[in-house]
Design an enzyme around this catalytic site. Structure first.
Site, PDB file in Angstrom:
ATOM      1  N   GLU A 229      15.722  36.657  19.384  1.00 15.75           N
ATOM      2  CA  GLU A 229      14.751  37.312  18.509  1.00 15.75           C
ATOM      3  C   GLU A 229      13.428  37.488  19.259  1.00 15.75           C
ATOM      4  O   GLU A 229      13.143  36.778  20.222  1.00 15.75           O
ATOM      5  CB  GLU A 229      14.604  36.445  17.238  1.00 15.75           C
ATOM      6  CG  GLU A 229      13.655  36.907  16.181  1.00 15.75           C
ATOM      7  CD  GLU A 229      13.857  38.305  15.616  1.00 15.75           C
ATOM      8  OE1 GLU A 229      14.032  39.242  16.393  1.00 15.75           O
ATOM      9  OE2 GLU A 229      13.753  38.444  14.381  1.00 15.75           O
ATOM     10  N   ASP A 230      12.633  38.461  18.813  1.00 10.75           N
ATOM     11  CA  ASP A 230      11.348  38.688  19.474  1.00 10.75           C
ATOM     12  C   ASP A 230      10.303  37.678  19.017  1.00 10.75           C
ATOM     13  O   ASP A 230       9.553  37.123  19.814  1.00 10.75           O
ATOM     14  CB  ASP A 230      10.850  40.131  19.249  1.00 10.75           C
ATOM     15  CG  ASP A 230      10.855  40.559  17.782  1.00 10.75           C
ATOM     16  OD1 ASP A 230      11.259  39.762  16.898  1.00 10.75           O
ATOM     17  OD2 ASP A 230      10.461  41.709  17.505  1.00 10.75           O
TER      18      ASP A 230
ATOM     19  N   ASP B 298       8.229  34.557  12.592  1.00  3.91           N
ATOM     20  CA  ASP B 298       6.967  34.645  11.862  1.00  3.91           C
ATOM     21  C   ASP B 298       7.118  33.791  10.593  1.00  3.91           C
ATOM     22  O   ASP B 298       6.944  32.583  10.638  1.00  3.91           O
ATOM     23  CB  ASP B 298       6.713  36.131  11.586  1.00  3.91           C
ATOM     24  CG  ASP B 298       5.353  36.424  10.990  1.00  3.91           C
ATOM     25  OD1 ASP B 298       4.395  35.746  11.344  1.00  3.91           O
ATOM     26  OD2 ASP B 298       5.251  37.348  10.158  1.00  3.91           O
TER      27      ASP B 298
ATOM     28  N   LYS C  78       5.248  32.001  15.837  1.00  9.31           N
ATOM     29  CA  LYS C  78       3.951  31.965  15.153  1.00  9.31           C
ATOM     30  C   LYS C  78       4.045  30.913  14.060  1.00  9.31           C
ATOM     31  O   LYS C  78       4.230  31.232  12.885  1.00  9.31           O
ATOM     32  CB  LYS C  78       3.725  33.338  14.504  1.00  9.31           C
ATOM     33  CG  LYS C  78       2.406  34.005  14.834  1.00  9.31           C
ATOM     34  CD  LYS C  78       2.176  35.171  13.906  1.00  9.31           C
ATOM     35  CE  LYS C  78       2.271  36.494  14.580  1.00  9.31           C
ATOM     36  NZ  LYS C  78       2.060  37.615  13.637  1.00  9.31           N
TER      37      LYS C  78
ATOM     38  N   PHE D 243      -1.636  39.601  14.820  1.00  6.89           N
ATOM     39  CA  PHE D 243      -0.552  40.572  14.945  1.00  6.89           C
ATOM     40  C   PHE D 243      -0.426  40.983  16.409  1.00  6.89           C
ATOM     41  O   PHE D 243      -1.380  41.451  17.016  1.00  6.89           O
ATOM     42  CB  PHE D 243      -0.805  41.796  14.063  1.00  6.89           C
ATOM     43  CG  PHE D 243       0.420  42.645  13.933  1.00  6.89           C
ATOM     44  CD1 PHE D 243       1.419  42.309  13.023  1.00  6.89           C
ATOM     45  CD2 PHE D 243       0.602  43.757  14.744  1.00  6.89           C
ATOM     46  CE1 PHE D 243       2.572  43.072  12.921  1.00  6.89           C
ATOM     47  CE2 PHE D 243       1.751  44.530  14.639  1.00  6.89           C
ATOM     48  CZ  PHE D 243       2.737  44.184  13.728  1.00  6.89           C
TER      49      PHE D 243
ATOM     50  N   ARG E 145       6.345  49.086  21.844  1.00  4.18           N
ATOM     51  CA  ARG E 145       7.444  48.181  22.229  1.00  4.18           C
ATOM     52  C   ARG E 145       7.630  48.134  23.745  1.00  4.18           C
ATOM     53  O   ARG E 145       8.126  47.158  24.291  1.00  4.18           O
ATOM     54  CB  ARG E 145       8.768  48.649  21.607  1.00  4.18           C
ATOM     55  CG  ARG E 145       8.847  48.525  20.096  1.00  4.18           C
ATOM     56  CD  ARG E 145      10.281  48.785  19.655  1.00  4.18           C
ATOM     57  NE  ARG E 145      10.410  49.036  18.236  1.00  4.18           N
ATOM     58  CZ  ARG E 145      10.544  48.082  17.311  1.00  4.18           C
ATOM     59  NH1 ARG E 145      10.547  46.822  17.660  1.00  4.18           N
ATOM     60  NH2 ARG E 145      10.673  48.396  16.036  1.00  4.18           N
TER      61      ARG E 145
HETATM   62  P1  IMP Z   1      10.006  36.887   9.805  1.00  4.23           P
HETATM   63  O1  IMP Z   1      11.258  37.196   9.057  1.00  4.23           O
HETATM   64  O2  IMP Z   1       8.798  36.859   8.941  1.00  4.23           O
HETATM   65  O3  IMP Z   1      10.111  35.665  10.688  1.00  4.23           O
HETATM   66  O4  IMP Z   1       9.672  38.122  10.694  1.00  4.23           O
HETATM   67  C1  IMP Z   1      10.295  38.426  11.786  1.00  4.23           C
HETATM   68  C2  IMP Z   1      10.096  39.889  12.123  1.00  4.23           C
HETATM   69  O5  IMP Z   1       8.843  40.430  11.702  1.00  4.23           O
HETATM   70  C3  IMP Z   1      10.087  39.973  13.614  1.00  4.23           C
HETATM   71  O6  IMP Z   1      11.390  40.137  14.108  1.00  4.23           O
HETATM   72  C4  IMP Z   1       9.205  41.157  13.889  1.00  4.23           C
HETATM   73  O7  IMP Z   1       9.993  42.323  13.877  1.00  4.23           O
HETATM   74  C5  IMP Z   1       8.247  41.204  12.730  1.00  4.23           C
HETATM   75  N1  IMP Z   1       6.943  40.623  13.109  1.00  4.23           N
HETATM   76  C6  IMP Z   1       6.422  39.450  12.721  1.00  4.23           C
HETATM   77  N2  IMP Z   1       5.229  39.220  13.262  1.00  4.23           N
HETATM   78  C7  IMP Z   1       4.974  40.268  14.080  1.00  4.23           C
HETATM   79  C8  IMP Z   1       3.866  40.619  14.934  1.00  4.23           C
HETATM   80  O8  IMP Z   1       2.859  39.901  15.112  1.00  4.23           O
HETATM   81  N3  IMP Z   1       3.977  41.786  15.599  1.00  4.23           N
HETATM   82  C9  IMP Z   1       5.053  42.617  15.465  1.00  4.23           C
HETATM   83  N4  IMP Z   1       6.098  42.325  14.675  1.00  4.23           N
HETATM   84  C10 IMP Z   1       6.059  41.164  13.981  1.00  4.23           C
HETATM   85 MG    MG Z   2      12.335  41.863  14.599  1.00  4.34          MG
END
Ligand code: IMP
Ligand code: MG
Length: 179
Positions: A99-100, A103, A131, A152, A165
């Site tokens: 995963e990137d 969050d 994060k 962000f 990207r």
């Molecule tokens: P989560 O489900 O809230 O953990 O979110 C994960 C997804 O939200 C990541 O795979 C990203 O695609 C997107 N995301 C969360 N934070 C960021 C950020 O700071 N920049 C860009 N994309 C983010």
């Molecule tokens: Mg993502």
């Protein structure tokens, strides 16, 4: 540096160096268990990270991609809508999910649940970024590239409205670039 970037948080050199370290650590861990993981990248954010990481994963791995979106109604299993599914079965297979960023943690939690539902013997997670301040569910990656503050971020796979990207580093977007 791109004109829309306020500051660079993680440089390309740091990412490459960290991918080397992660590759060695991951290889050791799977060799200990005598297992070979199926590497599964989540589109589209994981692509640059996966591409760099697998260069340093000195094992005969295969990789696949999945595209999911969270919290949408139809076709959902749990809270994840599968836009593009895996081509191969994960039944009895150890999966290394790439995963990137983690969050809130919801995406990884739901995809882990989905892969286990499909019969994966184990799901480990490697994420380029973490994060931790934003977490709302109790989930941690097994391997993390870098912890980032609650800002962000863009680049190295991460987007704002599908843009940035392709930047070779992770940075913070200038405030005036948010619509
Ligand atoms: P989560 O489900 O809230 O953990 O979110 C994960 C997804 O939200 C990541 O795979 C990203 O695609 C997107 N995301 C969360 N934070 C960021 C950020 O700071 N920049 C860009 N994309 C983010
Ligand atoms: Mg993502």
């Amino acid at each position: 540096m791109h004109k829309d970037v306020k500051k660079i948080l993680v440089s390309e050199e740091e990412i490459i160096q960290r991918c080397k370290e992660l590759g060695e650590e991951i290889k050791k861990d799977y060799e200990k268990k005598n297992e070979l993981p199926l590497v599964v990248g989540l589109l589209k954010g994981s692509v640059p990270f996966l591409a760099e990481l697998v260069k340093h994963l000195d094992m005969d791995i295969c990789y696949e991609f999945m595209d999911v979106s969270s919290y949408e109604g139809t076709e959902s299993i749990g809270d994840v809508k599968v836009n593009l599914d895996l081509r191969s079965s994960v039944k009895g297979v150890p999966v290394l999910l790439v995963e990137d960023i983690i969050d809130t943690g919801r995406t990884v939690q739901e995809v882990k649940r989905l892969l286990k539902h499909k019969g994966a013997s184990e799901v480990r997670v490697v994420s380029l970024l973490d994060k931790p301040d934003r977490r709302v569910v109790d989930i941690e990656a097994d391997y993390v590239g870098f912890k980032v503050p609650n800002e962000f971020v863009i680049g190295f796979g991460l987007d704002y409205n599908q843009k940035y990207r392709n930047l070779p580093y992770v940075g913070v977007l200038k405030d005036e670039c948010y619509q």
